[in-house]
Design an enzyme around this catalytic site. Structure first.
Site, PDB file in Angstrom:
ATOM      1  N   CYS A 113      39.849  60.948  60.338  1.00 21.13           N
ATOM      2  CA  CYS A 113      39.872  60.890  61.807  1.00 21.13           C
ATOM      3  C   CYS A 113      38.669  60.086  62.299  1.00 21.13           C
ATOM      4  O   CYS A 113      37.549  60.270  61.828  1.00 21.13           O
ATOM      5  CB  CYS A 113      39.867  62.296  62.386  1.00 21.13           C
ATOM      6  SG  CYS A 113      41.348  63.208  61.884  1.00 21.13           S
TER       7      CYS A 113
ATOM      8  N   CYS B 153      40.270  64.211  56.336  1.00 22.88           N
ATOM      9  CA  CYS B 153      41.028  62.985  56.048  1.00 22.88           C
ATOM     10  C   CYS B 153      40.227  61.768  56.524  1.00 22.88           C
ATOM     11  O   CYS B 153      39.275  61.370  55.865  1.00 22.88           O
ATOM     12  CB  CYS B 153      42.416  63.040  56.664  1.00 22.88           C
ATOM     13  SG  CYS B 153      42.519  63.716  58.324  1.00 22.88           S
TER      14      CYS B 153
END
Ligand code: FE
Length: 214
Positions: A118, A116
């Site tokens: 992070c 994603c």
């Protein structure tokens, strides 16, 4: 909740009239559901968002400059990044652990979150859009050198490249190489050479010559 509290959704005359992307709509729906179920308070979300936005790459740059000038701090940063940044007055705004990886003359690190987005927001603030893009997340793994080339970084063939994958539990920050010709510079001057991109690893810290032209 106090009487003067106004939820963003309470303004009847001013409604959201921009088209949101599917992930944004999904995030908003989850946000509203968490508040509605009483799992998290609206104020708590606002506080977290404000803290998140209060951080910027200049915070990470101070940490890097300190590591360049203080060998004991550098060692602590590499061994126990949480303790090291705490020493400088920073706390991690996320629950995830922080790991600092050092770029050397033989080894270059590039950070990505393949799943994603992070990112060490505690030291860099919100991630740039390209970091969250599918293209970056895929290409950083498949062809890191070509990605870096697009950011203007051409690494020698004998430089080893290591791609590190940040996750919800562990987020990486790159300690870039200290540029040549920076002997005698103050921590503050050094920090001005440390860019956000150099702490992600898509580029290197600025040389003093380049920085003075900027
Ligand atoms: Fe992620």
């Amino acid at each position: 909740m106090s009487d003067n509290h106004h939820d963003e959704s309470e303004h009847e005359g001013i409604q959201l009239d921009i088209e949101l992307s599917l992930p944004a709509r999904r995030a908003l729906a989850i946000h509203e559901l968490l508040v509605e179920k009483g799992i998290i308070g609206q104020d708590e979300i606002r506080e977290r968002a404000e803290l998140f936005r209060s951080r910027s790459p200049s915070d990470g740059a101070k940490v890097v400059a300190k590591a360049w000038t203080d060998p004991a701090f550098r060692q602590l940063l590499l061994d126990d990044a949480r303790a090291a940044v705490y020493e400088l007055g920073y706390t991690l705004t996320h629950d995830a652990e922080l790991a600092v990886v050092e770029n050397t003359d033989d080894l270059h690190h590039l950070v990505v979150c393949t799943l994603c987005s992070c990112y060490p927001t505690s030291l860099l603030g919100p991630p740039p859009d390209w970091y969250k893009s599918f293209a970056y997340r895929q290409r950083a793994v498949v062809g890191p050198r070509s990605v870096m080339r697009e950011f203007g970084l051409e690494l020698n063939e004998d430089m080893q490249v290591r791609v590190v994958d940040s996750t919800a539990d562990l987020r990486y920050l790159v300690l870039p190489r200290r540029p040549a010709g920076t002997d005698g510079m103050s921590e503050e001057e050094l920090a001005s050479l440390v860019t956000r991109d150099s702490m992600i690893g898509v580029s290197e810290a600025l040389s003093p010559q380049v920085a003075s032209r900027a």
